[in-house]
Scaffold this motif. Structure first.
Motif, PDB file in Angstrom:
ATOM      1  N   ASP A   1       0.696  -1.173   0.024  1.00 62.55           N
ATOM      2  CA  ASP A   1       0.031   0.173  -0.186  1.00 62.55           C
ATOM      3  C   ASP A   1       0.872   1.140   0.070  1.00 62.55           C
ATOM      4  O   ASP A   1       1.253   1.603   1.168  1.00 62.55           O
ATOM      5  CB  ASP A   1      -0.890   0.064   1.217  1.00 62.55           C
ATOM      6  CG  ASP A   1      -2.054   1.175   1.074  1.00 62.55           C
ATOM      7  OD1 ASP A   1      -1.767   1.943   0.276  1.00 62.55           O
ATOM      8  OD2 ASP A   1      -2.743   1.047   2.090  1.00 62.55           O
ATOM      9  N   THR A   2       1.128   1.616  -1.322  1.00 61.88           N
ATOM     10  CA  THR A   2       2.199   2.903  -1.388  1.00 61.88           C
ATOM     11  C   THR A   2       1.605   4.102  -1.090  1.00 61.88           C
ATOM     12  O   THR A   2       2.291   5.129  -1.526  1.00 61.88           O
ATOM     13  CB  THR A   2       2.850   2.586  -2.692  1.00 61.88           C
ATOM     14  OG1 THR A   2       2.208   2.553  -3.678  1.00 61.88           O
ATOM     15  CG2 THR A   2       3.746   1.302  -2.784  1.00 61.88           C
TER      16      THR A   2
ATOM     17  N   VAL B   1       3.374  -2.564   3.290  1.00 61.58           N
ATOM     18  CA  VAL B   1       4.601  -2.050   2.860  1.00 61.58           C
ATOM     19  C   VAL B   1       4.258  -0.579   2.220  1.00 61.58           C
ATOM     20  O   VAL B   1       3.241  -0.452   1.394  1.00 61.58           O
ATOM     21  CB  VAL B   1       5.078  -2.792   1.590  1.00 61.58           C
ATOM     22  CG1 VAL B   1       6.572  -2.101   1.020  1.00 61.58           C
ATOM     23  CG2 VAL B   1       5.496  -4.140   1.964  1.00 61.58           C
ATOM     24  N   LEU B   2       4.763   0.331   3.076  1.00 61.58           N
ATOM     25  CA  LEU B   2       4.511   1.770   2.840  1.00 61.58           C
ATOM     26  C   LEU B   2       5.531   2.397   1.748  1.00 61.58           C
ATOM     27  O   LEU B   2       5.095   3.312   0.845  1.00 61.58           O
ATOM     28  CB  LEU B   2       4.581   2.595   4.216  1.00 61.58           C
ATOM     29  CG  LEU B   2       3.914   2.226   5.159  1.00 61.58           C
ATOM     30  CD1 LEU B   2       4.063   3.083   6.677  1.00 61.58           C
ATOM     31  CD2 LEU B   2       2.337   2.157   4.873  1.00 61.58           C
TER      32      LEU B   2
ATOM     33  N   VAL C   1      10.103   1.041   4.399  1.00 59.73           N
ATOM     34  CA  VAL C   1       9.276   1.192   5.709  1.00 59.73           C
ATOM     35  C   VAL C   1       7.910   0.533   5.656  1.00 59.73           C
ATOM     36  O   VAL C   1       7.218   0.445   4.586  1.00 59.73           O
ATOM     37  CB  VAL C   1       8.877   2.781   5.591  1.00 59.73           C
ATOM     38  CG1 VAL C   1       8.096   3.255   6.836  1.00 59.73           C
ATOM     39  CG2 VAL C   1      10.345   3.528   5.526  1.00 59.73           C
ATOM     40  N   VAL C   2       7.570  -0.122   6.734  1.00 57.62           N
ATOM     41  CA  VAL C   2       6.710  -1.152   6.826  1.00 57.62           C
ATOM     42  C   VAL C   2       5.654  -0.962   7.961  1.00 57.62           C
ATOM     43  O   VAL C   2       6.181  -0.295   9.018  1.00 57.62           O
ATOM     44  CB  VAL C   2       7.078  -2.467   6.780  1.00 57.62           C
ATOM     45  CG1 VAL C   2       5.968  -3.416   6.951  1.00 57.62           C
ATOM     46  CG2 VAL C   2       7.871  -2.772   5.730  1.00 57.62           C
ATOM     47  N   ALA C   3       4.172  -0.908   7.984  1.00 62.76           N
ATOM     48  CA  ALA C   3       3.726  -0.819   9.098  1.00 62.76           C
ATOM     49  C   ALA C   3       2.967  -2.339   9.300  1.00 62.76           C
ATOM     50  O   ALA C   3       2.717  -3.180   8.364  1.00 62.76           O
ATOM     51  CB  ALA C   3       2.324  -0.167   8.741  1.00 62.76           C
TER      52      ALA C   3
ATOM     53  N   VAL D   1       5.735   0.607  13.343  1.00 63.88           N
ATOM     54  CA  VAL D   1       6.309   0.898  12.192  1.00 63.88           C
ATOM     55  C   VAL D   1       7.850   0.390  12.249  1.00 63.88           C
ATOM     56  O   VAL D   1       8.636   0.547  12.876  1.00 63.88           O
ATOM     57  CB  VAL D   1       6.134   2.650  11.856  1.00 63.88           C
ATOM     58  CG1 VAL D   1       6.829   3.086  10.615  1.00 63.88           C
ATOM     59  CG2 VAL D   1       4.773   3.007  11.926  1.00 63.88           C
ATOM     60  N   HIS D   2       8.153  -0.082  10.966  1.00 65.65           N
ATOM     61  CA  HIS D   2       9.625  -0.796  11.040  1.00 65.65           C
ATOM     62  C   HIS D   2      10.240  -0.055   9.794  1.00 65.65           C
ATOM     63  O   HIS D   2       9.492  -0.026   8.733  1.00 65.65           O
ATOM     64  CB  HIS D   2       9.484  -2.211  10.746  1.00 65.65           C
ATOM     65  CG  HIS D   2       8.888  -3.120  11.786  1.00 65.65           C
ATOM     66  ND1 HIS D   2       9.268  -4.094  12.316  1.00 65.65           N
ATOM     67  CD2 HIS D   2       7.509  -2.938  12.359  1.00 65.65           C
ATOM     68  CE1 HIS D   2       8.619  -4.592  13.129  1.00 65.65           C
ATOM     69  NE2 HIS D   2       7.355  -3.888  13.482  1.00 65.65           N
ATOM     70  N   VAL D   3      11.440   0.202   9.757  1.00 67.08           N
ATOM     71  CA  VAL D   3      12.302   0.636   8.899  1.00 67.08           C
ATOM     72  C   VAL D   3      13.322  -0.556   8.691  1.00 67.08           C
ATOM     73  O   VAL D   3      14.118  -0.713   9.629  1.00 67.08           O
ATOM     74  CB  VAL D   3      12.666   2.025   8.919  1.00 67.08           C
ATOM     75  CG1 VAL D   3      13.708   2.506   7.861  1.00 67.08           C
ATOM     76  CG2 VAL D   3      11.969   3.132   9.280  1.00 67.08           C
ATOM     77  N   TYR D   4      13.548  -1.153   7.464  1.00 67.64           N
ATOM     78  CA  TYR D   4      14.562  -2.376   7.290  1.00 67.64           C
ATOM     79  C   TYR D   4      15.536  -1.567   6.314  1.00 67.64           C
ATOM     80  O   TYR D   4      15.183  -0.779   5.178  1.00 67.64           O
ATOM     81  CB  TYR D   4      13.792  -3.553   6.784  1.00 67.64           C
ATOM     82  CG  TYR D   4      12.818  -3.951   7.450  1.00 67.64           C
ATOM     83  CD1 TYR D   4      13.197  -4.823   8.623  1.00 67.64           C
ATOM     84  CD2 TYR D   4      11.427  -3.982   7.003  1.00 67.64           C
ATOM     85  CE1 TYR D   4      12.292  -5.409   9.448  1.00 67.64           C
ATOM     86  CE2 TYR D   4      10.453  -4.494   7.814  1.00 67.64           C
ATOM     87  CZ  TYR D   4      11.063  -5.248   9.066  1.00 67.64           C
ATOM     88  OH  TYR D   4      10.003  -5.974   9.980  1.00 67.64           O
TER      89      TYR D   4
END
Length: 190
Positions: A11-12, A72-73, A83-85, A164-167
């Protein structure tokens, strides 16, 4: 609790606040510093956004009764970060796993429980032992750079948890940030 698997949702649609977070992470990653320093700087950046209203759309806070949900943002076109929620309904958890890259996580809603492990040599084999139990409440932000990042995450509360994750990798290409899944070791402690 049940271990669940999930399929990423891409979901961008990014909110203006989400776009600011992405810009800040992009600036950190462009510095080209060590993974450990990147984690420190992205932690500072995410902390300023994680609980602010307007970071996520309503759709990006939706969960599933079947599994925790990954929205996936953003995935940077060069593959340098995503960046992922993640949305966790009560009782949902990950398997015990480690990661392909550095990661920074901020809890937006609810709380997440994390069990951290160490891989201890035992003859020709190794075994996992629990090193730490951590509760990450709303507003907490933490991160790591492999190796030594073996953990499981769960929502043991009665309400939905959102983080919220940032990989430091492109999860749209990889499918997730997980490098390896381990057999659950039970309750052995270091």
């Amino acid at each position: 609790m049940t271990v669940t698997t999930m399929t990423p949702s891409r979901d961008t649609r990014v909110t203006p606040l989400g776009a600011n977070l992405i810009d800040d992470v992009r600036a950190v990653v462009a510095r080209g510093v060590s993974p450990e320093r990147t984690v420190e700087l992205v932690t500072e950046a995410l902390r300023t956004y994680v609980t602010r209203p307007g970071l996520l759309t309503d759709e990006q806070t939706a969960g599933s009764a079947d599994h925790y949900t990954q929205h996936v943002l953003h995935a940077e076109p060069d593959g340098s970060f995503s960046v992922v929620a993640l949305v966790w309904l009560p009782g949902q958890r990950t398997p015990v796993h480690d990661h392909v890259s550095w990661c920074v996580t901020g809890v937006r809603q609810g709380s997440e429980q994390e069990r951290r492990y160490a891989l201890v040599p035992q003859g020709e084999k190794s075994r996992l032992v629990v090193t730490e139990e951590v509760t990450n409440p709303r507003g907490s932000v933490c991160g790591f750079a492999p190796p030594g990042d073996i953990h499981e995450v769960r929502n043991s509360g009665s309400d939905t948890a959102i983080s919220v994750h940032v990989y430091g990798a492109d999860v749209t290409r990889l499918g997730s940030s997980v490098r390896r899944v381990y057999e659950h070791p039970g309750a052995a402690r270091a």
